[in-house]
Design a protein around this motif. Structure first.
Motif, mmCIF file in Angstrom:
data_model
loop_
_atom_site.group_PDB
_atom_site.id
_atom_site.type_symbol
_atom_site.label_atom_id
_atom_site.label_comp_id
_atom_site.label_asym_id
_atom_site.label_seq_id
_atom_site.Cartn_x
_atom_site.Cartn_y
_atom_site.Cartn_z
ATOM 1 N N LEU A 14 4.188 -5.046 -25.551
ATOM 2 C CA LEU A 14 5.392 -5.772 -25.935
ATOM 3 C C LEU A 14 6.215 -6.027 -24.687
ATOM 4 O O LEU A 14 6.933 -5.171 -24.229
ATOM 5 C CB LEU A 14 6.219 -4.941 -26.929
ATOM 6 N N ALA A 479 10.269 -10.527 -30.096
ATOM 7 C CA ALA A 479 8.998 -10.680 -30.807
ATOM 8 C C ALA A 479 8.930 -12.050 -31.471
ATOM 9 O O ALA A 479 7.903 -12.742 -31.380
ATOM 10 C CB ALA A 479 8.844 -9.566 -31.833
ATOM 11 N N VAL A 480 10.021 -12.464 -32.115
ATOM 12 C CA VAL A 480 10.041 -13.792 -32.756
ATOM 13 C C VAL A 480 9.781 -14.869 -31.703
ATOM 14 O O VAL A 480 8.995 -15.807 -31.926
ATOM 15 C CB VAL A 480 11.378 -14.010 -33.497
ATOM 16 N N PHE A 483 6.142 -15.049 -30.965
ATOM 17 C CA PHE A 483 5.408 -15.706 -32.060
ATOM 18 C C PHE A 483 5.603 -17.214 -32.030
ATOM 19 O O PHE A 483 4.657 -17.983 -32.208
ATOM 20 C CB PHE A 483 5.861 -15.132 -33.413
ATOM 21 N N VAL A 484 6.846 -17.641 -31.813
ATOM 22 C CA VAL A 484 7.127 -19.085 -31.793
ATOM 23 C C VAL A 484 6.362 -19.758 -30.653
ATOM 24 O O VAL A 484 5.706 -20.778 -30.844
ATOM 25 C CB VAL A 484 8.654 -19.340 -31.684
ATOM 26 N N ALA A 486 3.640 -18.676 -29.269
ATOM 27 C CA ALA A 486 2.215 -18.651 -29.610
ATOM 28 C C ALA A 486 1.888 -19.762 -30.596
ATOM 29 O O ALA A 486 0.854 -20.440 -30.482
ATOM 30 C CB ALA A 486 1.840 -17.296 -30.202
ATOM 31 N N TRP A 487 2.789 -19.959 -31.543
ATOM 32 C CA TRP A 487 2.543 -21.009 -32.555
ATOM 33 C C TRP A 487 2.536 -22.396 -31.899
ATOM 34 O O TRP A 487 1.669 -23.207 -32.175
ATOM 35 C CB TRP A 487 3.629 -20.937 -33.639
ATOM 36 N N GLY A 490 -0.506 -22.749 -29.844
ATOM 37 C CA GLY A 490 -1.653 -22.869 -30.736
ATOM 38 C C GLY A 490 -1.790 -24.250 -31.344
ATOM 39 O O GLY A 490 -2.870 -24.641 -31.802
ATOM 40 N N ASN A 491 -0.704 -24.981 -31.374
ATOM 41 C CA ASN A 491 -0.746 -26.303 -31.980
ATOM 42 C C ASN A 491 -0.951 -27.428 -30.982
ATOM 43 O O ASN A 491 -0.989 -28.593 -31.370
ATOM 44 C CB ASN A 491 0.549 -26.559 -32.762
ATOM 45 N N GLU A 493 -2.874 -29.956 -28.974
ATOM 46 C CA GLU A 493 -4.204 -30.577 -29.102
ATOM 47 C C GLU A 493 -4.856 -30.625 -27.729
ATOM 48 O O GLU A 493 -4.354 -31.286 -26.830
ATOM 49 C CB GLU A 493 -4.042 -32.011 -29.653
ATOM 50 N N LYS A 495 -8.292 -31.257 -27.493
ATOM 51 C CA LYS A 495 -9.523 -32.046 -27.608
ATOM 52 C C LYS A 495 -9.270 -33.492 -27.192
ATOM 53 O O LYS A 495 -8.159 -33.992 -27.325
ATOM 54 C CB LYS A 495 -10.003 -32.053 -29.063
ATOM 55 N N PHE B 44 -1.299 -13.411 -38.123
ATOM 56 C CA PHE B 44 -0.690 -14.633 -37.566
ATOM 57 C C PHE B 44 -1.602 -15.236 -36.499
ATOM 58 O O PHE B 44 -1.854 -16.450 -36.477
ATOM 59 C CB PHE B 44 0.678 -14.272 -36.961
ATOM 60 N N MET B 48 -4.347 -19.062 -36.363
ATOM 61 C CA MET B 48 -4.217 -20.161 -35.402
ATOM 62 C C MET B 48 -5.606 -20.737 -35.140
ATOM 63 O O MET B 48 -6.470 -20.033 -34.629
ATOM 64 C CB MET B 48 -3.645 -19.648 -34.080
ATOM 65 N N TYR B 50 -6.967 -22.731 -32.940
ATOM 66 C CA TYR B 50 -7.516 -22.806 -31.589
ATOM 67 C C TYR B 50 -7.685 -21.435 -30.976
ATOM 68 O O TYR B 50 -8.292 -21.274 -29.931
ATOM 69 C CB TYR B 50 -6.646 -23.695 -30.698
ATOM 70 N N ARG B 69 -2.269 -23.389 -39.349
ATOM 71 C CA ARG B 69 -1.437 -24.095 -38.385
ATOM 72 C C ARG B 69 -0.058 -24.494 -38.929
ATOM 73 O O ARG B 69 0.660 -25.257 -38.311
ATOM 74 C CB ARG B 69 -2.144 -25.384 -37.918
ATOM 75 N N LEU B 74 5.378 -18.901 -39.618
ATOM 76 C CA LEU B 74 6.449 -18.207 -38.886
ATOM 77 C C LEU B 74 7.299 -17.353 -39.825
ATOM 78 O O LEU B 74 7.395 -16.154 -39.613
ATOM 79 C CB LEU B 74 7.294 -19.209 -38.091
ATOM 80 N N SER B 82 7.872 -9.147 -36.759
ATOM 81 C CA SER B 82 8.871 -8.833 -35.733
ATOM 82 C C SER B 82 9.820 -7.746 -36.216
ATOM 83 O O SER B 82 10.177 -6.844 -35.451
ATOM 84 C CB SER B 82 9.682 -10.071 -35.376
#
Lengths: 501, 100
Positions: A14, A479-480, A483-484, A486-487, A490-491, A493, A495, B44, B48, B50, B69, B74, B82
Motif C-alpha cells: 500500500l 486506496a480509492v 483503484f480509480v 487502475a480503472w 484498464g480502460n 484502448e 489495440k 476488482f 478489468m 486488459y 469494465r 468503483l 478501500s
C-alpha cells in the motif's frame, strides 16, 4: 523483526501508508513557555529587612546527591510589611541546584511559596533565589520557613582512583555557617552521612560549653550552635566520608509517553545517558576478581543493578543499548507489581558511562480518562526512573508527551517544582501513518533527583472525532485513488482498430 | 500550568478511556478486514479485461455477473475494498505493536 517485516509488506503493498520515520519537527507554536527568572539591576543587594532569629541547616549526604534543608525563623525588622526573602548561592551552586521547595514549617496550609532565581548580573559570583511569601510579613512578625533543595554533582572522590575491591571515599565542601543574605542570630549545621565512617572533617574552635566543633553523633556531625553572624558570613569546611555505593549520575534522560487512541495504549520509552561519578579504577578491570567478590564481598562501589518499579499493568518491557537487546534483565509483572530489574552489560565503575534505553506499554485505561465535556485527561508520572538505595540524580530531563494526531487545546499541570522546569511547549512529532504529525507536549527540566519519582503530570486535551478518523480516511482516500487510476488505465484502448471495410 | 487539572482528573474517575477494539481482538479484526479488502481488490482487478485475458476467469466473472469494465465497479468493489483496507491497516499497525 516480525513487526518490521509486516511493515515493509504493508508499505510496499500500500504505497499510501506513509511512514515518515520518527522525525520530529519543532513547531513555532510554543504555547506556554515558562520562564521563571526575574531580572534585577546589576548593583542589586537584598535589602536588610529580615533577621534570621534561629536557623537550622540540615545537609544530608546519605545519597549520591546532596539534600539540604534550611529551617529558619525569619523576623521582619523593617517598618513596612515585606514579602521577598532572598537566599544567596554561588554561581556554581546555582547551576547545580534543583528541586527548590519552600513551605511554612508551622502552617502547612500557608502557601504557595514561589521560589525563583533572580537574574541580575551573569558575571557575579553570588546569585540569589527569591522566595515570595504568600502574605507580606508585618513589621516585627515572625514566620518559620522550611527551604529544601538538592545539589547535584556535589562530591569528589578522594582518592580519585582506587582498586576495584577497595572502599570508596567522597569529599564534600560547604560552609559551616549557612549562607544567608541577612544577619543570623543563632544557627547550627547538621551533616548526615550514610555511615559512621567519616575519616576526615574540618574542626573548628568551639564556643560556650563546647570546646570543639563539630560534635559527632553516630553518623551525624553537628557544627554549632554559633552566635550572631553577619549577612554573607562563611566558614569553609570539608568532610570526607565512606560511600561504598555507586555515584550514579544521569546527564540526560529523554522520556517519551505516546498515547494511542486507536490501540488503547500508552507507550513509555526512556533513554538514559548514565555516568558513574565516583572513584576511577587504579588498575585494569579484573573480571576474575570481580566474579570472586560477588561471593565473598558483594558490596562494591560499582553499579551492577537498577530496579524500576513500574506502575501495575505495565507489559511488553524492553531493555536495549547501542548494541541491541541486553538480555540481563528480569521483568516481573502481575496484579500487584511490575518490577523491571536490569543489569548493565558490564559493572559500571567511576568515570564509566552506560547509555541505555528501556520501554514498556500499558493499557490506556490506566492513565487516560474521558471528561464530561468530551475532552481527554491523561495522568502519568513525570519521572519513573530507578529506585536505588543510593539515589539517582538527573541533570537534564526531557519529557515528551506525544498525543494523538490532531489533539488540540493542550493544558498541563505538574507537581514538580516550577523552578526546575526550564522550558515547556508544543512540538510536532511525525511517525507511522501520520500526515500532519502528532501534537507533542515537550517539557524540559533540570537538576531533578529520584525523590521526585512519581510526581504526576496531568495533561488535558481535546480530540475531535474528525481528527481521530484522519488515519483511516487518509488510507481510504489513497486506496480509492489507486483503484480509480487502475480503472482508468484498464480502460485505455491499446489495440489497433481493425480497418473497416 | 493549570492547577485545576487535578480536579478534572478526579471528576473523570468514572470514565476511563476504553478503545473501540480492545488489544486482544485487534489482530483478528485487522486480519478479517484486510482479507475482505484484498479479496475485493482482487475481484476488482480481475474484472478489468486488459488486466486479465484468461477465458476461464472471464467466464467466472461473467457467471458472477460482475459488470465488465463498467464504472459501477468503483462503488461496488473499490469503495468497500478501500474502507476495509483503511480500517484494517490502522488496526494491523496496532496489532503488531506500533500503537498509532
Amino acid at each position: 523483526m516480525k513487526t518490521t517485516a509486516v511493515f515493509s509488506a504493508f508499505v510496499s503493498l500500500l504505497s499510501f501508508a506513509s511512514a515518515a520515520g520518527a522525525s520530529s519537527k519543532k513547531s513555532s507554536a510554543s504555547s506556554d513557555s515558562s520562564s521563571t527568572s526575574t531580572t534585577l539591576p546589576a548593583t542589586f543587594k537584598p535589602p536588610q529587612v529580615f533577621k534570621n532569629a534561629n536557623l537550622v541547616h540540615v545537609i544530608s549526604l546519605e545519597k549520591n546527591y546532596v539534600k539540604e534543608n534550611i529551617n529558619v525563623l525569619v523576623e521582619n525588622i523593617d517598618k513596612a510589611p515585606q514579602d521577598e526573602y532572598f537566599v544567596p548561592f554561588t554561581a556554581d551552586q546555582m547551576s547545580r541546584l534543583g528541586g527548590v521547595e519552600v513551605k511554612d514549617r508551622k502552617d502547612a496550609s500557608a502557601g504557595p511559596f514561589v521560589a525563583e532565581p533572580v537574574e541580575f548580573d551573569q558575571e557575579s559570583d553570588i546569585q540569589y533565589l527569591r522566595i515570595r511569601l504568600p502574605k507580606p510579613l508585618a513589621p516585627g512578625a515572625q514566620q518559620t520557613l522550611g527551604i529544601s533543595y538538592y545539589l547535584l554533582k556535589a562530591y569528589k572522590p578522594l582518592p580519585a582512583s582506587i582498586k576495584q575491591e577497595e572502599q570508596q571515599y567522597l569529599t564534600f565542601s560547604f560552609s559551616a555557617y549557612c549562607s544567608s543574605a541577612y544577619t543570623t542570630t543563632k544557627q547550627k549545621t547538621e551533616v548526615k552521612f550514610p555511615s559512621g565512617n567519616i575519616p576526615d572533617y574540618t574542626k573548628l574552635p568551639g564556643s560556650g560549653d563546647v570546646s570543639e566543633f563539630p560534635q559527632k553523633q553516630g553518623s551525624k556531625l553537628i557544627y554549632g550552635p554559633f552566635d550572631e553572624k553577619p549577612a554573607g558570613a562563611a566558614q569553609p569546611v570539608s568532610v570526607r566520608f565512606e560511600f561504598t555505593k555507586p555515584v550514579t549520575h544521569v546527564s540526560r534522560l529523554e522520556r517519551d509517553i505516546e498515547v494511542s487512541h486507536w490501540g488503547g495504549n500508552v507507550a513509555f520509552e526512556e533513554r538514559y545517558t548514565l555516568y558513574h561519578r565516583g572513584a576511577n579504577l587504579s588498575s585494569l578491570f579484573n573480571r576474575v576478581k570481580w566474579q570472586q567478590a560477588q561471593y565473598y564481598h558483594p558490596t562494591t562501589f560499582a553499579l551492577k543493578e537498577l530496579k524500576f518499579p513500574l506502575r501495575v499493568g505495565s507489559v511488553d518491557a524492553y531493555y536495549t543499548d547501542v548494541i541491541g537487546n541486553v538480555s540481563t534483565s528480569h521483568f516481573r509483572t502481575n496484579k500487584r507489581e511490575a518490577l523491571l530489574e536490569i543489569k548493565p552489560r558490564y559493572p559500571v565503575f567511576g568515570g564509566w558511562k552506560f547509555p541505555f534505553t528501556i520501554g514498556w506499554n500499558s493499557d490506556a485505561k490506566n492513565f487516560l480518562r474521558k471528561t464530561a465535556t468530551g475532552g481527554f485527561v491523561l495522568n502519568v508520572p513525570f519521572l519513573e526512573g530507578p529506585r536505588q538505595p543510593e539515589g539517582v540524580e538527573y541533570e537534564q530531563v526531557q519529557l515528551r508527551v506525544i498525543l494523538p494526531e490532531g489533539a488540540e487545546n493542550v493544558r498541563y499541570h505538574t507537581s514538580i517544582p516550577p523552578s526546575s522546569i526550564t522550558e515547556a511547549g508544543i512540538e510536532i512529532h511525525k511517525t507511522f501513518l501520520d500526515t500532519l504529525g502528532r501534537t507533542a507536549l515537550v517539557i524540559r527540566a533540570r537538576n531533578l533527583v529520584d525523590d521526585f519519582r512519581d510526581r504526576d503530570l496531568v495533561v488535558a486535551y481535546d480530540y475531535p472525532l474528525l481528527a481521530s478518523l484522519r488515519k483511516p480516511l487518509v488510507v481510504f482516500a489513497s486506496a480509492v485513488a489507486v483503484f480509480v487510476v487502475a480503472w482508468i488505465v484498464g480502460n485505455v484502448e491499446l489495440k489497433f482498430d481493425s480497418p473497416k471495410k | 500550568m493549570d492547577s485545576s487539572l487535578h480536579e478534572v482528573w478526579q471528576a473523570a474517575a468514572g470514565s476511563p478511556f476504553v478503545p473501540t477494539v480492545g488489544k486482544g481482538s485487534q489482530f483478528l479484526v485487522a486480519f478479517v478486514l484486510l482479507l475482505i479488502g484484498f479479496s475485493l481488490s482482487g475481484a476488482f482487478a480481475l474484472s478489468m479485461p486488459y488486466l486479465c485475458h484468461s477465458n476461464v476467469i472471464q467466464l467466472v466473472l461473467l457467471t458472477m455477473r460482475f459488470p465488465d469494465r463498467s464504472l459501477v465497479n468503483l462503488p461496488i468493489l473499490a469503495v468497500p475494498a478501500s474502507l476495509a483496507l483503511a480500517v484494517g491497516v490502522v488496526y494491523m499497525f496496532c496489532a503488531v505493536g506500533v500503537y498509532v
